[in-house]
Write an enzyme that holds these catalytic residues in place. Structure first.
Site, PDB file in Angstrom:
ATOM      1  N   LYS A 238     -76.979  29.935  22.998  1.00 29.68           N
ATOM      2  CA  LYS A 238     -75.556  29.095  22.595  1.00 29.68           C
ATOM      3  C   LYS A 238     -75.003  30.487  22.561  1.00 29.68           C
ATOM      4  O   LYS A 238     -73.500  30.491  22.545  1.00 29.68           O
ATOM      5  CB  LYS A 238     -75.534  28.346  21.329  1.00 29.68           C
TER       6      LYS A 238
ATOM      7  N   SER B  34     -72.865  20.900  14.541  1.00 33.44           N
ATOM      8  CA  SER B  34     -73.958  20.729  13.595  1.00 33.44           C
ATOM      9  C   SER B  34     -75.210  22.235  13.571  1.00 33.44           C
ATOM     10  O   SER B  34     -76.035  21.613  12.923  1.00 33.44           O
ATOM     11  CB  SER B  34     -74.275  19.961  13.723  1.00 33.44           C
TER      12      SER B  34
END
Lengths: 320, 320
Positions: A51, A76
């Site tokens: 990410k 999350s």
């Protein structure tokens, strides 16, 4: 817009700020899987997951005015940490909208990277809605977790590196949540090696992409209860799904037990910590989900962030 | 006899049969430790520990007649697996004498590598005595766990590789059980970089080497109950101790909590699995046991074999 040139630009843009992660092989794994597997270790990436690539690319591609105002992201987990760290690197203000029940290590890590965390109740509020409110009120640019070409292109840079090191792969496997990683990585892979066969992999409990792929349109499923918490998206991305339809030969699925067993194999035999989501593509290789004529496989181990509580459960012998 | 030339010969002899393990760095660890640390990852070695180096060197240095008869080793852990695997590589029969209460993954792994396992009762029998009986009855060569120049030279090859990659280290830290690793590694280090400062590290509960170092002669302690199971030797080796006296600036010790906390740091932050014994030298770096003027430190992460039951205990939040 998501093509090799765009992904190469992303690679240049993010190079100073991300790790070039190692490609790891294991005779033990190969013997168990019955094929030659090359692991791209994004669990060793900064902030513990691929990410970091997409977040960095998105933030570094903003205009000076946008960067001066700051960014907001909803996530999350790993995307939250990535946006927080990429923002700190760039000297950009970051607000992260996270569910109040997110793993506490992920909440703490996000705050530890200097981001402001806004929590919401996952049962009562919609995270995109919360993020949009924050964005509009404070003039912040949204860094989406997957449904964005800059983000997907950033994720795809891990495939650039993998094919640079191992050009002659027959197939590429990536975990698939919203589809940003698969979209970017498969575009890069097919451009560098046109015949390569690309497979996104999901948990059986979280097969929104598989259902959508079969039906030919985006299907929405109820909130999935998979152990692969990075894969709890309920529908593929609007931008990523057409790319996936074009590039995926098939969407593979693995069971919850297969995910945990693969995590254990990677931990106890290869000595590397991979989170459940990160082990999903490896599980497909280990448990024979690929066509038999695929010999050399690239597998993205997408992340390594696991809560101690969760890991204690996964490694306890009763889980075997 | 244990000199650079002898260790270089060992390096040539074992090269085809062992991994050249990676040297890993981590900004996160460096920030926490307040110095620059270079980890030599022997947890990623074949059979999961540096022991593969010494066992391979010893077995490959035997005469053809000795190899035809086979080898025997006594070990509760990594040395057993290493001798088993090195013997299988070389087509040599191996008998391993192990305590009946050894971790079951280690018993299973030893048998899995094709060795014959002879168990004994640790409370009632002496393992060296059992091994000697087997050796004499069947004409097998003993592969000692540490007190042997070929074994120590094999272990020392990991320092050859480390200094080849990072020549300008101020200090070298290794875990210290019987002292084979420290003896070989410190001889190699001092030959390649005369001013380097070498520190063996023990658990406080298993400080036979520290006591011996202070007293100037080998001291024997009662069986230590440390979590670092590769460090339960009760006295330094007869051959290794003089080398240690010559090369060690000091013998460092770390607490049981520091060992487990370091294991957790390496697992959750660096994403690599290191066993308690393997984390002992890293713990000395992380918890400030080094002189303040040591800037760049090489640390051997000596092994990564952990039972699932044990790991579940280590990572459970109550251990924090």
């Amino acid at each position: 817009m998501l093509n090799l040139e765009f992904i190469r630009e992303a690679g240049e843009r993010i190079r100073p700020f991300v790790h070039r992660t190692p490609v790891v092989t294991s005779r033990t794994f190969d013997e168990a899987a019955g094929r030659r597997v090359f692991f791209k270790c994004e669990n060793l990436q900064r902030a513990g997951a691929f990410k970091m690539r997409g977040a960095t690319n998105k933030i570094r591609a903003l205009s000076p005015e946008e960067r001066a105002r700051g960014v907001v992201a909803f996530s999350s987990g790993n995307h939250a940490q990535a946006v927080a760290l990429a923002s700190r690197d760039a000297g950009v203000r970051a607000v992260i909208v996270m569910p109040s029940d997110a793993p506490r290590t992920k909440l703490a890590a996000t705050r530890g990277y200097g981001a402001e965390v806004v929590t919401y109740d996952r049962q009562l509020e919609d995270r995109e809605e919360v993020a949009r409110r924050v964005s509009e009120r404070e003039g912040l640019s949204v860094v989406p977790p997957y449904d964005d070409y800059h983000v997907a292109a950033g994720q795809g840079t891990c495939a650039l590196e993998l094919f640079e090191e191992v050009p002659d792969l027959d197939a590429l496997l990536t975990p698939c949540g919203g589809g940003g990683l698969f979209a970017g990585a498969s575009v890069a892979a097919k451009a560098l090696r046109p015949g390569v066969r690309c497979f996104p992999v999901e948990s059986e409990l979280s097969d929104d992409t598989r259902q959508s792929f079969i039906k030919g349109e985006r299907v929405t499923i109820p909130p999935p209860a998979t152990v692969a918490d990075g894969m709890r998206t309920q529908t593929p991305g609007a931008l990523t799904f057409p790319v996936l339809r074009a590039n995926a030969e098939d969407v593979l699925t693995v069971s919850e037990d297969e995910i945990v067993e693969t995590l254990r194999f990677l931990l106890f035999r290869l000595k590397i910590l991979v989170e459940p989501t990160g082990a999903v593509a490896a599980a497909a290789a280990l448990f024979g989900k690929l066509p038999p004529d695929v010999g050399r496989v690239g597998v993205v181990l997408s992340g390594g962030n696991v809560d101690p509580e969760a890991l204690a459960r996964f490694v306890a012998p009763t889980m075997a």
